[in-house]
Design a protein around this motif. Structure first.
Motif, PDB file in Angstrom:
ATOM      1  N   ASP A  68       0.821  -1.212   0.000  1.00 34.34           N
ATOM      2  CA  ASP A  68       0.000   0.000   0.000  1.00 34.34           C
ATOM      3  C   ASP A  68       0.852   1.258   0.000  1.00 34.34           C
ATOM      4  OD1 ASP A  68      -2.506  -1.378   0.185  1.00 34.34           O
ATOM      5  OD2 ASP A  68      -2.044  -1.787   2.294  1.00 34.34           O
ATOM      6  N   ALA A  69       2.118   1.136   0.374  1.00 33.50           N
ATOM      7  CA  ALA A  69       3.020   2.282   0.446  1.00 33.50           C
ATOM      8  C   ALA A  69       4.436   1.770   0.615  1.00 33.50           C
ATOM      9  CB  ALA A  69       2.656   3.204   1.610  1.00 33.50           C
ATOM     10  N   VAL A  70       5.405   2.666   0.392  1.00 35.23           N
ATOM     11  CA  VAL A  70       6.808   2.302   0.552  1.00 35.23           C
ATOM     12  C   VAL A  70       7.554   3.435   1.250  1.00 35.23           C
ATOM     13  CG1 VAL A  70       7.531   3.216  -1.693  1.00 35.23           C
ATOM     14  CG2 VAL A  70       8.825   1.357  -0.651  1.00 35.23           C
ATOM     15  N   VAL A  71       8.495   3.060   2.106  1.00 34.66           N
ATOM     16  CA  VAL A  71       9.391   4.007   2.766  1.00 34.66           C
ATOM     17  C   VAL A  71      10.773   3.832   2.163  1.00 34.66           C
ATOM     18  CG1 VAL A  71      10.487   4.702   4.929  1.00 34.66           C
ATOM     19  CG2 VAL A  71       8.073   4.014   4.910  1.00 34.66           C
ATOM     20  N   ILE A  72      11.317   4.908   1.597  1.00 38.60           N
ATOM     21  CA  ILE A  72      12.637   4.851   0.971  1.00 38.60           C
ATOM     22  C   ILE A  72      13.674   5.385   1.950  1.00 38.60           C
ATOM     23  CG2 ILE A  72      14.063   5.686  -0.934  1.00 38.60           C
ATOM     24  CD1 ILE A  72      11.539   5.868  -2.632  1.00 38.60           C
ATOM     25  N   ALA A  73      14.543   4.504   2.415  1.00 39.63           N
ATOM     26  CA  ALA A  73      15.597   4.857   3.374  1.00 39.63           C
ATOM     27  C   ALA A  73      16.953   4.378   2.872  1.00 39.63           C
ATOM     28  CB  ALA A  73      15.279   4.240   4.742  1.00 39.63           C
ATOM     29  N   SER A  74      17.081   4.286   1.570  1.00 38.66           N
ATOM     30  CA  SER A  74      18.312   3.846   0.922  1.00 38.66           C
ATOM     31  C   SER A  74      19.236   5.046   0.697  1.00 38.66           C
ATOM     32  CB  SER A  74      17.956   3.179  -0.404  1.00 38.66           C
ATOM     33  OG  SER A  74      17.112   4.021  -1.169  1.00 38.66           O
ATOM     34  N   PRO A  75      20.463   4.840   0.196  1.00 37.21           N
ATOM     35  CA  PRO A  75      21.364   5.967  -0.058  1.00 37.21           C
ATOM     36  C   PRO A  75      20.741   7.020  -0.970  1.00 37.21           C
ATOM     37  CG  PRO A  75      22.582   3.913  -0.158  1.00 37.21           C
ATOM     38  CD  PRO A  75      21.127   3.544  -0.033  1.00 37.21           C
ATOM     39  N   THR A  76      21.135   8.273  -0.775  1.00 38.15           N
ATOM     40  CA  THR A  76      20.547   9.389  -1.504  1.00 38.15           C
ATOM     41  C   THR A  76      20.610   9.205  -3.012  1.00 38.15           C
ATOM     42  OG1 THR A  76      21.065  10.931   0.293  1.00 38.15           O
ATOM     43  CG2 THR A  76      20.725  11.875  -1.893  1.00 38.15           C
ATOM     44  N   SER A  77      21.697   8.636  -3.509  1.00 38.13           N
ATOM     45  CA  SER A  77      21.864   8.480  -4.960  1.00 38.13           C
ATOM     46  C   SER A  77      20.792   7.606  -5.588  1.00 38.13           C
ATOM     47  CB  SER A  77      23.250   7.899  -5.266  1.00 38.13           C
ATOM     48  OG  SER A  77      23.404   6.623  -4.654  1.00 38.13           O
ATOM     49  N   THR A  78      20.090   6.816  -4.791  1.00 46.46           N
ATOM     50  CA  THR A  78      19.044   5.923  -5.315  1.00 46.46           C
ATOM     51  C   THR A  78      17.647   6.526  -5.232  1.00 46.46           C
ATOM     52  OG1 THR A  78      18.610   4.826  -3.185  1.00 46.46           O
ATOM     53  CG2 THR A  78      20.428   3.966  -4.510  1.00 46.46           C
ATOM     54  N   HIS A  79      17.476   7.632  -4.522  1.00 40.18           N
ATOM     55  CA  HIS A  79      16.144   8.133  -4.195  1.00 40.18           C
ATOM     56  C   HIS A  79      15.299   8.446  -5.426  1.00 40.18           C
ATOM     57  CE1 HIS A  79      17.167   9.579   0.183  1.00 40.18           C
ATOM     58  NE2 HIS A  79      17.333   8.276   0.000  1.00 40.18           N
ATOM     59  N   SER A 295       0.693   7.639   7.209  1.00 41.29           N
ATOM     60  CA  SER A 295      -0.429   6.706   7.106  1.00 41.29           C
ATOM     61  C   SER A 295      -1.718   7.446   6.820  1.00 41.29           C
ATOM     62  CB  SER A 295      -0.562   5.890   8.397  1.00 41.29           C
ATOM     63  OG  SER A 295       0.577   5.100   8.628  1.00 41.29           O
ATOM     64  N   ARG A 296      -1.909   8.590   7.451  1.00 39.17           N
ATOM     65  CA  ARG A 296      -3.096   9.407   7.191  1.00 39.17           C
ATOM     66  C   ARG A 296      -3.098   9.903   5.748  1.00 39.17           C
ATOM     67  NH1 ARG A 296      -1.511  11.713  12.525  1.00 39.17           N
ATOM     68  NH2 ARG A 296      -2.838  10.714  14.085  1.00 39.17           N
ATOM     69  N   LEU A 297      -1.938  10.325   5.273  1.00 39.52           N
ATOM     70  CA  LEU A 297      -1.823  10.801   3.895  1.00 39.52           C
ATOM     71  C   LEU A 297      -2.208   9.697   2.908  1.00 39.52           C
ATOM     72  CD1 LEU A 297      -0.773  13.146   2.025  1.00 39.52           C
ATOM     73  CD2 LEU A 297       1.422  11.940   2.020  1.00 39.52           C
ATOM     74  N   VAL A 298      -1.706   8.497   3.131  1.00 44.63           N
ATOM     75  CA  VAL A 298      -2.001   7.372   2.242  1.00 44.63           C
ATOM     76  C   VAL A 298      -3.489   7.055   2.251  1.00 44.63           C
ATOM     77  CG1 VAL A 298      -1.584   4.913   1.827  1.00 44.63           C
ATOM     78  CG2 VAL A 298       0.314   6.407   2.489  1.00 44.63           C
ATOM     79  N   ARG A 299      -4.133   7.195   3.396  1.00 46.02           N
ATOM     80  CA  ARG A 299      -5.561   6.898   3.512  1.00 46.02           C
ATOM     81  C   ARG A 299      -6.448   8.030   2.989  1.00 46.02           C
ATOM     82  NH1 ARG A 299      -6.291   2.384   6.670  1.00 46.02           N
ATOM     83  NH2 ARG A 299      -4.549   1.784   8.014  1.00 46.02           N
ATOM     84  N   GLY A 300      -5.826   9.110   2.553  1.00 46.30           N
ATOM     85  CA  GLY A 300      -6.602  10.222   2.020  1.00 46.30           C
ATOM     86  C   GLY A 300      -7.128  11.161   3.079  1.00 46.30           C
ATOM     87  N   GLU A 301      -6.572  11.081   4.281  1.00 47.44           N
ATOM     88  CA  GLU A 301      -7.000  11.936   5.378  1.00 47.44           C
ATOM     89  C   GLU A 301      -6.104  13.183   5.459  1.00 47.44           C
ATOM     90  OE1 GLU A 301      -6.687   9.409   8.761  1.00 47.44           O
ATOM     91  OE2 GLU A 301      -8.107   7.921   7.984  1.00 47.44           O
TER      92      GLU A 301
END
Length: 337
Positions: A68-79, A295-301
C-alpha cells in the motif's frame, strides 16, 4: 482505503532503515510486508525479525500486489529513481531527505510526482517533534506577536566518516538541510541566503573540501531574520535548540536531557545529566509521529506531511548556502519558481 493495516515496504536496511522497520511494526495501523535492499542479507535479517518478505529487487515488491506504500531509506543516490518507479506503480512514497543532490533531477521529477495524484512525503521528521510543533502553534496563535528573528542551533556529537562525506553532498545538503526545512516551517518566504563555512577540526572535511562548521543567515520577503548555527561536533551532546523572537515575547525550545534529575551541593547548583546523544534518541517520537501522519496521507485523510515542494525548497536553500559560502556573497532565491 479501508481501516485495515497499511502494507508497507521498506527500501534500505541501514541505520535509519532499522528505525523505520521498528516503527512500522510498532504502529497498529501499519505492517511491514516487504524489505528491499541489494544487500540481501540485511533485508533478510529484518524481514525474518518482522515477518516480512525480502528481496534485492524493488520491481518484485512493486509488482507483488501487497504493497500500500513504501518508505525509501536507501542511499541518496538511489532516491530519485526509486521514487519514479514507485510512483509509476501507483505506490505512495515516504522518502528520506534529500530527494536528490541535483536540483535539475528534482525539477525533472517534480511533474511526475505532483501530476500523478499518488501520495508523496519527504522525511523531514523534525516537523513532528512535539516541542517544535507546539512552538510553531504558539507563534501562529500570536503569543509573541509578529516574528522578527528565528535562531536555530544544530550541532552533531561527532563528524561522519569520510566515506559518508563523499556521498551525502556536503554539510549544507546533509546536515543543514533539516534546519533549512525547520526555518521554512516557521518562516516559509525566504528570499536571501548568506553562509560561511570553516574547516576547524575534522580531517574528513578537509579531505573532501567540505565544512565542519557553518553559519547561515537568511532573510524573508518581509525582512524577518533567520540564523542557523551548525557544527559537526559537540562535546555537550546533540545540541538542538530554537529561539523564536517577536515584538511581544520569545519562545524557546531547549535541548533534551537524558534525565530530569538535578543535583545541588555546596560547590554546584542544579547539576544535571548530559543531553541526549544523537538524533535516534532525540527524535525517536518524531519519527513515529511522521509515520502516523504518512499513514493518514495514504488513507486520504488530512496530514501534516512535508511535500515534494518542501523537499525541493530545502535543497534550493542548501545549494544557495553552498554557493554563498564558496563565493562569499549573498545569494537570492526564489523558492516558488
Amino acid at each position: 482505503m479501508t481501516n485495515e493495516q497499511l502494507r508497507i515496504g521498506l527500501i534500505g536496511t541501514g541505520r535509519i532503515g532499522k528505525v523505520h522497520a521498528a516503527n512500522i511494526a510498532a504502529l497498529p495501523e501499519t505492517t511491514l510486508t516487504w524489505v528491499i535492499d541489494p544487500y540481501i542479507a540485511g533485508a533478510e535479517a529484518i524481514a525474518a525479525e518482522r515477518g516480512a518478505r525480502a528481496t534485492a529487487d524493488p520491481a518484485e515488491a512493486f509488482a507483488s500486489g501487497d504493497l500500500d506504500a513504501v518508505v525509501i531509506a536507501s542511499p541518496t543516490s538511489t532516491h530519485a529513481d526509486l521514487i519514479e518507479r514507485a510512483i509509476a506503480a501507483g505506490i505512495p512514497v515516504l522518502c528520506e531527505k534529500p530527494i536528490d543532490l541535483d536540483i535539475a533531477r528534482v525539477d525533472k521529477l517534480a511533474p511526475v510526482v505532483e501530476g500523478s495524484g499518488v501520495p508523496f512525503a519527504v522525511g523531514f521528521n523534525r516537523r513532528f517533534d512535539r516541542d517544535f510543533s507546539l512552538a510553531r502553534e504558539r507563534l501562529i496563535a500570536g503569543e509573541v506577536g509578529d516574528l522578527e528573528q528565528l535562531a536555530i542551533i544544530s550541532r552533531d556529537p561527532a563528524p561522519p566518516t569520510v566515506e559518508n562525506l563523499r556521498t551525502t553532498g556536503g554539510m549544507f545538503r546533509d546536515q543543514t538541510i533539516h534546519d533549512f526545512d525547520m526555518a521554512r516551517y516557521f518562516a516559509p518566504d525566504i528570499v536571501e541566503v548568506f553562509a560561511t563555512g570553516s574547516q576547524l577540526f575534522d580531517d574528513g572535511a578537509k579531505q573532501t573540501s567540505d565544512f565542519d562548521t557553518a553559519m547561515v543567515t537568511m532573510r524573508t520577503s518581509t525582512g524577518v531574520q533567520i540564523s542557523i548555527t551548525n557544527s559537526r561536533h559537540s562535546s555537550i551532546g546533540y545540541d538542538q535548540r530554537i529561539e523564536i523572537f517577536g515584538g511581544e515575547g520569545m519562545l524557546e525550545v531547549g535541548n533534551a536531557g537524558t534525565s530530569l534529575v538535578s543535583y545541588s551541593n555546596a560547590t554546584a547548583v542544579k547539576t544535571t545529566t548530559p543531553y541526549q546523544h544523537f538524533f535516534l534518541e532525540r527524535y525517536a517520537e518524531a519519527y513515529l509521529e511522521e509515520l502516523r501522519e504518512f499513514s493518514r496521507l495514504v488513507r486520504g485523510e488530512e496530514s501534516r506531511c512535508s511535500t515534494f515542494a518542501d523537499g525541493r525548497a530545502a535543497l534550493l536553500l542548501a545549494d544557495a548556502a553552498e554557493l554563498s559560502a564558496r563565493e562569499g556573497r549573498v545569494v537570492r532565491v526564489d523558492l516558488d519558481r
